[in-house]
Design a protein around this motif. Structure first.
Motif, short mmCIF file in Angstrom:
data_model
loop_
_atom_site.label_atom_id
_atom_site.label_comp_id
_atom_site.label_asym_id
_atom_site.label_seq_id
_atom_site.Cartn_x
_atom_site.Cartn_y
_atom_site.Cartn_z
N PHE A 32 0.84 -1.21 0.00
CA PHE A 32 0.00 0.00 0.00
C PHE A 32 0.87 1.26 0.00
O PHE A 32 0.61 2.21 -0.74
CB PHE A 32 -0.92 0.04 1.23
CG PHE A 32 -2.25 -0.61 1.03
CD1 PHE A 32 -3.14 -0.15 0.07
CD2 PHE A 32 -2.63 -1.68 1.81
CE1 PHE A 32 -4.38 -0.74 -0.10
CE2 PHE A 32 -3.85 -2.29 1.66
CZ PHE A 32 -4.74 -1.82 0.70
N ASN A 40 -3.45 5.63 0.28
CA ASN A 40 -2.71 4.36 0.28
C ASN A 40 -1.64 4.33 1.36
O ASN A 40 -1.45 3.30 2.03
CB ASN A 40 -2.08 4.10 -1.09
CG ASN A 40 -3.11 3.74 -2.14
OD1 ASN A 40 -4.15 3.19 -1.82
ND2 ASN A 40 -2.82 4.08 -3.38
N GLY A 44 -1.54 1.83 4.38
CA GLY A 44 -0.34 1.02 4.56
C GLY A 44 0.19 1.10 5.98
O GLY A 44 0.55 0.09 6.60
#
Length: 153
Positions: A32, A40, A44
Motif C-alpha cells: 500500500f 494508500n 499502509g
C-alpha cells in the motif's frame, strides 16, 4: 506425548501461524505504501500497525502464561493446590455454583489472613476462576505474579 507436550505443541503451531500471517499482513502494508498517495500510505501505515499490535498481544499472552505456569509448578511443589476433585460438577464439567462459592469463601478467609503472600493470592485467583469471575481471577493472578517476583528477588 504428554498432555503438557501437546499443549506446548499447539501453542507453538499457533505462534508460527500467527507469525506467517503477520509477515503477509506487513507485506500488504508495504505494498500500500509503495502505491503512493495519501490514502494508500495511510492504509499502509494502518496495516503495518496491525502486525506490531498482534506481536505485542502474543508476547504479552505468552509471558503471562509462562509466569502463571511457574506459579502453578511452585504451588504444586509446595502441595498448596486447591482440592477440587470431590466437588460436585455440572454435566459440562464445571464446578457447581454453590460448591464454587463455598470454596471461594474458604480461600478468601485464608487470603485475608495473609494478603501479601503470593500463595494466598494465587489460590484466591484460582477460586475466583472456579466461581466464574474471570476478570477478578486475572487481576489477582497478576498480583500473585508480582508478589512472587518480589519474594524471589
Amino acid at each position: 506425548m504428554s498432555k503438557y507436550s501437546r499443549v506446548v505443541a499447539i501453542i507453538a503451531v499457533m505462534v508460527v501461524v500467527l507469525g506467517v500471517y503477520f509477515v503477509i499482513l506487513g507485506g500488504r502494508g508495504i505494498d500500500f505504501i509503495k502505491l503512493g498517495g495519501p490514502v494508500n500510505i495511510g492504509l499502509g501505515i494502518g496495516v503495518l500497525i496491525l502486525p506490531l499490535l498482534g506481536l505485542w498481544i502474543v508476547a504479552a499472552t505468552l509471558r503471562a502464561g509462562f509466569r502463571h505456569q511457574h506459579l502453578a509448578r511452585r504451588i504444586h511443589d509446595e502441595n498448596l493446590e486447591l482440592d477440587v476433585e470431590d466437588l460436585p460438577r455440572l454435566p459440562s464439567g464445571r464446578i457447581e455454583r454453590g460448591a464454587a462459592d463455598s470454596l471461594f469463601a474458604d480461600v478468601k478467609d485464608e487470603y485475608e489472613k495473609s494478603p501479601d503472600d503470593w500463595r494466598t493470592n494465587y489460590r484466591l485467583a484460582r477460586a475466583y476462576d472456579y466461581a466464574g469471575d474471570r476478570g477478578r481471577a486475572r487481576e489477582i493472578m497478576r498480583r500473585a505474579v508480582e508478589l512472587e517476583r518480589i519474594e524471589s528477588a
